[in-house]
Design an enzyme around this catalytic site. Sequence first.
Site, mmCIF file in Angstrom:
data_model
loop_
_atom_site.group_PDB
_atom_site.id
_atom_site.type_symbol
_atom_site.label_atom_id
_atom_site.label_comp_id
_atom_site.label_asym_id
_atom_site.label_seq_id
_atom_site.Cartn_x
_atom_site.Cartn_y
_atom_site.Cartn_z
ATOM 1 N N ARG A 1 0.823 -1.223 0.000
ATOM 2 C CA ARG A 1 0.000 0.000 0.000
ATOM 3 C C ARG A 1 0.852 1.265 0.000
ATOM 4 O O ARG A 1 0.452 2.269 -0.578
ATOM 5 C CB ARG A 1 -0.939 -0.019 1.198
ATOM 6 C CG ARG A 1 -2.040 -1.017 0.980
ATOM 7 C CD ARG A 1 -2.956 -1.102 2.153
ATOM 8 N NE ARG A 1 -4.138 -1.864 1.809
ATOM 9 C CZ ARG A 1 -4.913 -2.471 2.679
ATOM 10 N NH1 ARG A 1 -4.649 -2.400 3.960
ATOM 11 N NH2 ARG A 1 -5.969 -3.138 2.276
ATOM 12 N N LYS B 1 -18.547 -17.410 1.075
ATOM 13 C CA LYS B 1 -20.008 -17.344 1.183
ATOM 14 C C LYS B 1 -20.704 -16.720 -0.011
ATOM 15 O O LYS B 1 -20.201 -15.776 -0.606
ATOM 16 C CB LYS B 1 -20.380 -16.526 2.413
ATOM 17 C CG LYS B 1 -20.025 -17.213 3.705
ATOM 18 C CD LYS B 1 -20.360 -16.301 4.853
ATOM 19 C CE LYS B 1 -20.143 -17.007 6.181
ATOM 20 N NZ LYS B 1 -20.270 -16.079 7.284
ATOM 21 N N GLY C 1 -9.409 -8.502 -1.404
ATOM 22 C CA GLY C 1 -8.781 -9.213 -0.284
ATOM 23 C C GLY C 1 -8.039 -10.485 -0.623
ATOM 24 O O GLY C 1 -6.890 -10.463 -1.044
ATOM 25 N N GLY D 1 -13.551 -4.136 -0.292
ATOM 26 C CA GLY D 1 -14.947 -3.694 -0.325
ATOM 27 C C GLY D 1 -15.193 -2.647 -1.390
ATOM 28 O O GLY D 1 -16.218 -2.663 -2.077
#
Length: 416
Positions: free
Chosen positions: A34, A217, A373, A396
């Site tokens: 980052r 999920k 991620g 996200g």
Amino acid sequence: MNIDNYNFAGKKAIVRVDFNVPLDENGNITDDTRIRGALPTLKKILADGGSLIIMSHMGKPKGKVNPKMSLGHIKDAVAKALGTDVQFAPDCAAAADMAAALKPGQALLLENLRFHPEEEGKPVGIDKEDPAYDAAKKEMKERQKDFAKTLASYADVYVNDAFGTAHRRHASTAVIADYFPADSKMLGYLMEKEVKAVDNILNNIKRPFTAIMGGSKVSTKIGIIENLMDKVDNLILCGGMTYTFAKAMGGNIGTSLCELDKLDLALDIMKKAKEKGVNLVLGTDCVAADAFSNDANTQVVSVMDIPEGWEGMDAGPETRKLFAETIKPSKTILWNGPAGVFEFDNFTAGSRAIADAIVEATKDGAFSLVGGGDSVACINKFGLADEVSYVSTGGGALLEAIEGKVLPGVAAIEGK
Ligand code: AMP
């Protein structure tokens, strides 16, 4: 305003970056991706003869000072990466004097923005159910504006280069932009690249377009799956969600991951794919294990017939072949979420087959975007990050952008 055309000479620039880097127990950086990601923007400002005020969050201190999450830990690393001294302001909301004293070419790093609850603008210590919550929220929103105004007062120009938090309407990511005129706020280079990569996936599609959605999920990916359904030719669903689909189709899935309340949703996704002419590709076989462990015993079985006490941990050989054959001829590829428990070395084959096929398609001219991620951790684990078109720094934020949502951090600058 565009960063490349802007001359920062003699200007003070406040730049929101995402320096939320992982630290070990001694406060050492374990992955500086980052920091490296923000360097083109930061270096351009200094090279132009501007002065730099760098701001970021780190971790989730929930509005309180927490020395473990101090950006002081990374000051030296930032200085080294920038090749110049970096001063440190121990309170981001009381840095006016230090900012005012900055000379062209000098840099100042502000302490963790989230040590102040105003950054996120969420009331602290009060439950959402509390009747006083709405009033507390309103008050906090006012305080958030003041906090953003204070940060804005340090500088002549605002640059947002923090894609990872662009989906949040926080003081430093969006609210602050209200205090700068249109010609004095802009996206940084990293943000520009991220926005362009998403645009390639959403609006500049070369076909066939294949999206590969994995991870644990269905529930966390449903928004993006639904949005992609209108765009893709092939939709590969893999990883833990495989077993919710298998169960919905009447399979025996042993102890595999399954969201029992999402069985109807799985059937609905299958129906919609058919209606829209999308080629939905689900795993047929899997590597099942008798324990959630790297050293568990394994066997290859049909996803529809996993023995009692065994769980699907990775894509089987037939599935890997099917996935690779689907991916290779693609011209636009999006990969989010691993095809198995890739953290265990013995269950990486499915994700590896996907990564290899993406690399091959990219060599053949496909645009490939890997993001969110765990897929990034996965492609890094395989050492293949440089062989795909773009690896997004956003989790996200990337998913929300691909869902078609306007990101507050981008909207605040572009005035949408
Ligand atoms: P997500 O955060 O939803 O993208 O999920 C990523 C996680 O899914 C990784 O930690 C994987 O280990 C996990 N995962 C992938 N496949 C499986 C599986 N078959 N069973 C359990 N976890 C899985």
